[in-house]
Design a protein around this motif. Structure first.
Motif, PDB file in Angstrom:
ATOM      1  N   VAL A 145       0.881  -1.173   0.000  1.00 52.86           N
ATOM      2  CA  VAL A 145       0.000   0.000   0.000  1.00 52.86           C
ATOM      3  C   VAL A 145       0.920   1.224   0.000  1.00 52.86           C
ATOM      4  CG1 VAL A 145      -1.919   1.209   1.107  1.00 52.86           C
ATOM      5  CG2 VAL A 145      -1.711  -1.286   1.329  1.00 52.86           C
ATOM      6  N   PRO A 146       1.373   1.640  -1.184  1.00 50.40           N
ATOM      7  CA  PRO A 146       2.366   2.727  -1.264  1.00 50.40           C
ATOM      8  C   PRO A 146       1.735   4.098  -1.022  1.00 50.40           C
ATOM      9  CG  PRO A 146       1.748   2.019  -3.470  1.00 50.40           C
ATOM     10  CD  PRO A 146       0.986   1.142  -2.516  1.00 50.40           C
ATOM     11  N   ILE A 147       1.702   4.520   0.221  1.00 48.38           N
ATOM     12  CA  ILE A 147       1.067   5.787   0.575  1.00 48.38           C
ATOM     13  C   ILE A 147       2.048   6.937   0.376  1.00 48.38           C
ATOM     14  CG2 ILE A 147       0.017   7.124   2.449  1.00 48.38           C
ATOM     15  CD1 ILE A 147      -1.064   4.519   3.565  1.00 48.38           C
ATOM     16  N   ALA A 148       1.659   7.881  -0.466  1.00 48.83           N
ATOM     17  CA  ALA A 148       2.496   9.059  -0.731  1.00 48.83           C
ATOM     18  C   ALA A 148       2.166  10.197   0.216  1.00 48.83           C
ATOM     19  CB  ALA A 148       2.308   9.519  -2.181  1.00 48.83           C
ATOM     20  N   GLU A 149       0.931  10.237   0.684  1.00 47.11           N
ATOM     21  CA  GLU A 149       0.485  11.325   1.557  1.00 47.11           C
ATOM     22  C   GLU A 149      -0.570  10.779   2.510  1.00 47.11           C
ATOM     23  OE1 GLU A 149      -1.230  15.933   1.049  1.00 47.11           O
ATOM     24  OE2 GLU A 149      -1.424  14.465  -0.584  1.00 47.11           O
ATOM     25  N   GLY A 150      -0.458  11.144   3.773  1.00 48.88           N
ATOM     26  CA  GLY A 150      -1.435  10.683   4.741  1.00 48.88           C
ATOM     27  C   GLY A 150      -0.982   9.435   5.476  1.00 48.88           C
ATOM     28  N   ARG A 151      -1.941   8.565   5.805  1.00 48.34           N
ATOM     29  CA  ARG A 151      -1.652   7.392   6.641  1.00 48.34           C
ATOM     30  C   ARG A 151      -2.541   6.214   6.252  1.00 48.34           C
ATOM     31  NH1 ARG A 151      -5.879   6.742  10.098  1.00 48.34           N
ATOM     32  NH2 ARG A 151      -7.204   8.568  10.479  1.00 48.34           N
ATOM     33  N   TYR A 152      -2.265   5.079   6.919  1.00 48.15           N
ATOM     34  CA  TYR A 152      -3.066   3.862   6.743  1.00 48.15           C
ATOM     35  C   TYR A 152      -4.199   3.863   7.782  1.00 48.15           C
ATOM     36  CZ  TYR A 152      -4.042  -1.096   5.873  1.00 48.15           C
ATOM     37  OH  TYR A 152      -4.650  -2.279   5.551  1.00 48.15           O
ATOM     38  N   PHE A 153      -5.098   2.905   7.670  1.00 50.72           N
ATOM     39  CA  PHE A 153      -6.194   2.768   8.620  1.00 50.72           C
ATOM     40  C   PHE A 153      -5.667   2.426  10.019  1.00 50.72           C
ATOM     41  CE2 PHE A 153      -7.827   1.223   4.479  1.00 50.72           C
ATOM     42  CZ  PHE A 153      -8.822   2.170   4.264  1.00 50.72           C
ATOM     43  N   THR A 154      -6.407   2.823  11.040  1.00 58.60           N
ATOM     44  CA  THR A 154      -6.106   2.417  12.412  1.00 58.60           C
ATOM     45  C   THR A 154      -6.982   1.219  12.775  1.00 58.60           C
ATOM     46  OG1 THR A 154      -7.780   3.869  13.390  1.00 58.60           O
ATOM     47  CG2 THR A 154      -5.571   4.798  13.037  1.00 58.60           C
ATOM     48  N   PRO A 155      -6.584   0.407  13.773  1.00 53.69           N
ATOM     49  CA  PRO A 155      -7.435  -0.722  14.194  1.00 53.69           C
ATOM     50  C   PRO A 155      -8.828  -0.264  14.636  1.00 53.69           C
ATOM     51  CG  PRO A 155      -5.231  -0.931  15.108  1.00 53.69           C
ATOM     52  CD  PRO A 155      -5.295   0.413  14.476  1.00 53.69           C
ATOM     53  N   GLN A 156      -8.923   0.913  15.285  1.00 55.32           N
ATOM     54  CA  GLN A 156     -10.227   1.415  15.734  1.00 55.32           C
ATOM     55  C   GLN A 156     -11.135   1.711  14.543  1.00 55.32           C
ATOM     56  OE1 GLN A 156      -7.277   2.612  16.788  1.00 55.32           O
ATOM     57  NE2 GLN A 156      -7.275   1.704  18.860  1.00 55.32           N
ATOM     58  N   MET A 199      -2.380   7.236  -2.350  1.00 56.72           N
ATOM     59  CA  MET A 199      -1.318   6.321  -2.790  1.00 56.72           C
ATOM     60  C   MET A 199      -0.464   6.929  -3.896  1.00 56.72           C
ATOM     61  SD  MET A 199      -3.251   2.610  -2.699  1.00 56.72           S
ATOM     62  CE  MET A 199      -4.871   3.165  -3.219  1.00 56.72           C
ATOM     63  N   LYS A 200       0.755   6.419  -4.018  1.00 56.10           N
ATOM     64  CA  LYS A 200       1.682   6.898  -5.046  1.00 56.10           C
ATOM     65  C   LYS A 200       1.133   6.606  -6.438  1.00 56.10           C
ATOM     66  CE  LYS A 200       5.852   6.217  -2.260  1.00 56.10           C
ATOM     67  NZ  LYS A 200       7.136   5.462  -2.138  1.00 56.10           N
ATOM     68  N   LYS A 201       1.435   7.483  -7.355  1.00 53.93           N
ATOM     69  CA  LYS A 201       0.975   7.299  -8.732  1.00 53.93           C
ATOM     70  C   LYS A 201       1.793   6.214  -9.418  1.00 53.93           C
ATOM     71  CE  LYS A 201      -0.312   9.909 -12.884  1.00 53.93           C
ATOM     72  NZ  LYS A 201      -1.742   9.583 -12.751  1.00 53.93           N
ATOM     73  N   GLU A 202       1.108   5.270 -10.053  1.00 53.00           N
ATOM     74  CA  GLU A 202       1.783   4.178 -10.757  1.00 53.00           C
ATOM     75  C   GLU A 202       1.954   4.474 -12.238  1.00 53.00           C
ATOM     76  OE1 GLU A 202      -0.354   0.595 -10.030  1.00 53.00           O
ATOM     77  OE2 GLU A 202       0.408   0.363  -7.986  1.00 53.00           O
ATOM     78  N   GLY A 203       1.046   5.243 -12.829  1.00 53.23           N
ATOM     79  CA  GLY A 203       1.126   5.513 -14.261  1.00 53.23           C
ATOM     80  C   GLY A 203       0.595   4.353 -15.080  1.00 53.23           C
ATOM     81  N   LYS A 204       0.750   4.481 -16.390  1.00 49.18           N
ATOM     82  CA  LYS A 204       0.249   3.457 -17.305  1.00 49.18           C
ATOM     83  C   LYS A 204       1.113   2.207 -17.242  1.00 49.18           C
ATOM     84  CE  LYS A 204      -1.948   6.551 -20.667  1.00 49.18           C
ATOM     85  NZ  LYS A 204      -1.973   6.979 -22.083  1.00 49.18           N
ATOM     86  N   LYS A 205       0.466   1.069 -17.444  1.00 49.22           N
ATOM     87  CA  LYS A 205       1.159  -0.209 -17.479  1.00 49.22           C
ATOM     88  C   LYS A 205       1.054  -0.800 -18.871  1.00 49.22           C
ATOM     89  CE  LYS A 205       0.303  -1.302 -12.613  1.00 49.22           C
ATOM     90  NZ  LYS A 205      -0.276  -2.290 -11.667  1.00 49.22           N
ATOM     91  N   LEU A 206       2.021  -1.676 -19.178  1.00 50.80           N
ATOM     92  CA  LEU A 206       2.041  -2.286 -20.502  1.00 50.80           C
ATOM     93  C   LEU A 206       0.819  -3.174 -20.724  1.00 50.80           C
ATOM     94  CD1 LEU A 206       3.716  -2.641 -23.097  1.00 50.80           C
ATOM     95  CD2 LEU A 206       4.777  -4.635 -22.027  1.00 50.80           C
TER      96      LEU A 206
END
Length: 421
Positions: A145-156, A199-206
Motif C-alpha cells: 500500500v504505497p502511501i504518498a500522503e497521509g496514513r493507513y487505517f487504524t485498528p479502531q 497512494m503513489k501514482k503508478e502511471g500506465k502499465k504495458l
C-alpha cells in the motif's frame, strides 16, 4: 617482468596499427557494432518487457497464498462443474483460520473484497470506473500500500467500520484538483467518505492490470454494509478472498501451504479420503510462466543477433589477414631483432580484440541512447549484466577472429618475411 613488458609492448604496437589505418578501422568496427547492437538491444527490450509485466502483476503480492474457490491453473481432465460446486471463502472461515493457524508459519493474513465500475463524486467533480476495495487491517502486511500522503487505517477505524478511505492518485487529482486530498470528502454508493491517505501514482502499465491509481481502499466492515457479501449460503453477492503472507525462510511456501490445507480441511469438515474443495493459489506460477516465455524470446533474439555478429567476425578476420599481409616485412624485421613468437601473436590478437571491444562499446552506447528516449508504457533500461555480456561477446569474437591471422603472423620465417614487399 620481461613477459609483462613484452605484452604491454604488444598492446602499444596494436594500438598504433589501429590509429595508422583509421578509416579501415572505422569500417571494420561497423560489423561488430551492428552485431552487438542487435544482440544487446534484443536483450534490453526483453528484460524491460519482462520487468514491466512483473511490475504489472505486483497487485497480486509476493510470497502470498490466495485461498479461493477456483484454481488459477486447471488440472488436466477435470470437469468444470467440480470447481463450480465448491463453497466460497467466507469471513467466518477467515476469522477461524486467523485463530487456528500457527503465528510462526506466516507474516500476516487479510480478507479482501472488491468491485469495479463505481462512480466517485466530490462537489461538481466525478470519476467513473473506479474500483472499491474493502480490506481488513492486516491488508498492509500481505500487499503493498504505497502511501504518498497521509496514513493507513487504524485498528479502531477497522473495528468501527468508519467512513474513511485511502484513494489512488487519479482519484485525488480528478476529484480534488491540485490541492491536498487529505481530510476532503467524496461520495461513493450513496455514502460519504473522508480521505485519510493518497497512494503513489503508478502511471500506465504495458498490460491492463488493476492499478492503484483508480483504486479506493475502504474498511471491510463498511464494504460489507454497502455490498452484499457472499457468505457461502448462496451464489449472490461479492466473493471475498483470503490472502496469507508467507515467511521469507519458507522455501516455496511449502510449510504455509500444508498448514493452510490442514486448517481449511478441518474447518470444512472434510474426511481423510475426500478431496480438497478449495484452491490455494500462488502468484509465483505467473512468474514461472513469464520466465519461460521470455527465456524462449531471449534465445530467439540471440540467434538472430548472432548472425549479425557472425558477419562482423568475418569482417574482422578478413581485415586481420590483410593487416598481416601488409606488415609481413615489419614482422620479419621484428623477429630478426629477437622478437618472440608470442610477441608477434599478441600484437595481432590484441589488435582484433581492440577492434571488437571498440565496436562492441559503440553498439552498447547506441542501445543506451535508445533507453534515454522517454517511453511511458514501456520504459527501457540497460542492465549491467547486458553491458557485461556485450563486452564479453566482443572479446570472444575478437579472439576467434584474430587467432588464426595472429598464429600465421607469429610463425612466419623472418628471412622470407623481410624479403616480402
Amino acid at each position: 617482468m620481461l613477459a609483462l613488458r613484452l605484452t604491454l609492448e604488444s598492446f602499444r604496437f596494436a594500438w598504433q596499427a589501429l590509429k595508422s589505418n583509421l578509416l579501415r578501422t572505422i569500417l571494420s568496427l561497423l560489423g561488430v557494432t551492428v552485431g552487438i547492437f542487435a544482440i544487446i538491444a534484443v536483450f534490453t527490450v526483453v528484460d524491460s518487457l519482462e520487468s514491466n509485466i512483473r511490475q504489472s502483476m505486483d497487485f497480486l503480492g509476493e510470497k502470498v497464498i490466495y485461498v479461493g474457490k477456483w484454481p488459477w491453473k486447471f488440472e488436466p481432465n477435470q470437469p468444470w462443474w467440480k470447481y463450480f460446486n465448491r463453497p466460497v471463502p467466507t469471513q467466518r472461515e477467515f476469522r477461524t483460520i486467523e485463530r487456528t493457524l500457527d503465528p510462526n508459519s506466516h507474516m500476516g493474513m487479510a480478507i479482501v473484497a472488491n468491485t469495479g465500475g463505481n462512480t466517485l463524486k466530490a462537489g461538481t467533480n466525478s470519476l467513473t470506473d473506479c474500483n472499491l476495495q474493502g480490506v481488513s487491517y492486516e491488508f498492509q502486511q500481505v500487499s503493498k500500500v504505497p502511501i504518498a500522503e497521509g496514513r493507513y487505517f487504524t485498528p479502531q477505524e477497522m473495528d468501527l467500520s468508519r467512513n474513511v478511505a485511502i484513494v489512488g492518485a487519479d482519484i485525488a487529482e480528478n476529484l480534488f484538483g491540485g490541492g491536498s486530498a487529505l481530510g476532503r470528502e467524496f461520495t461513493a454508493r450513496g455514502r460519504k467518505f473522508t480521505v485519510i491517505g493518497v497512494m503513489k501514482k503508478e502511471g500506465k502499465k504495458l498490460i491492463d492490470t488493476p492499478s492503484n491509481d483508480a483504486n479506493c481502499l475502504i474498511t471491510f466492515g463498511m464494504f460489507s454494509q454497502i455490498f452484499a457479501i457472499n457468505n457461502g449460503s448462496g451464489r449472490s453477492g461479492v466473493t471475498p478472498s483470503i490472502i496469507v503472507k508467507g515467511r521469507e525462510d519458507d522455501q516455496n511456501l511449502t510449510n504455509l501451504e500444508s498448514e493452510l490445507q490442514g486448517a481449511l480441511r478441518n474447518i470444512r469438515g472434510l474426511k481423510p479420503r475426500e478431496e480438497d474443495n478449495f484452491a490455494l493459489n500462488r502468484p509465483e506460477m505467473f512468474g514461472e510462466l513469464i520466465s519461460k516465455l521470455f527465456s524462449v524470446i531471449g534465445v530467439a533474439g540471440a540467434v538472430i543477433g548472432s548472425f549479425a555478429m557472425l558477419v562482423g567476425g568475418f569482417g574482422i578476420a578478413n581485415i586481420m589477414f590483410v593487416s598481416v599481409k601488409e606488415r609481413t616485412n615489419i614482422i620479419g624485421i621484428q623477429k630478426s631483432l629477437g622478437a618472440k613468437n608470442y610477441f608477434i601473436l599478441f600484437q595481432f590478437l590484441f589488435e582484433a580484440i581492440f577492434l571488437c571491444l571498440i565496436g562492441g562499446a559503440a553498439g552498447i552506447f547506441l542501445v543506451f541512447l535508445i533507453t534515454l528516449v522517454p517511453q511511458e508504457s514501456l520504459p527501457l533500461f540497460l542492465s549491467a549484466g547486458n553491458v557485461t555480456l556485450g563486452l564479453t561477446v566482443s572479446v570472444v569474437i575478437g579472439i576467434l577472429a584474430g587467432i588464426i591471422p595472429a598464429v600465421l603472423a607469429s610463425n612466419l620465417d623472418p628471412v622470407i618475411a623481410i624479403r616480402s614487399k
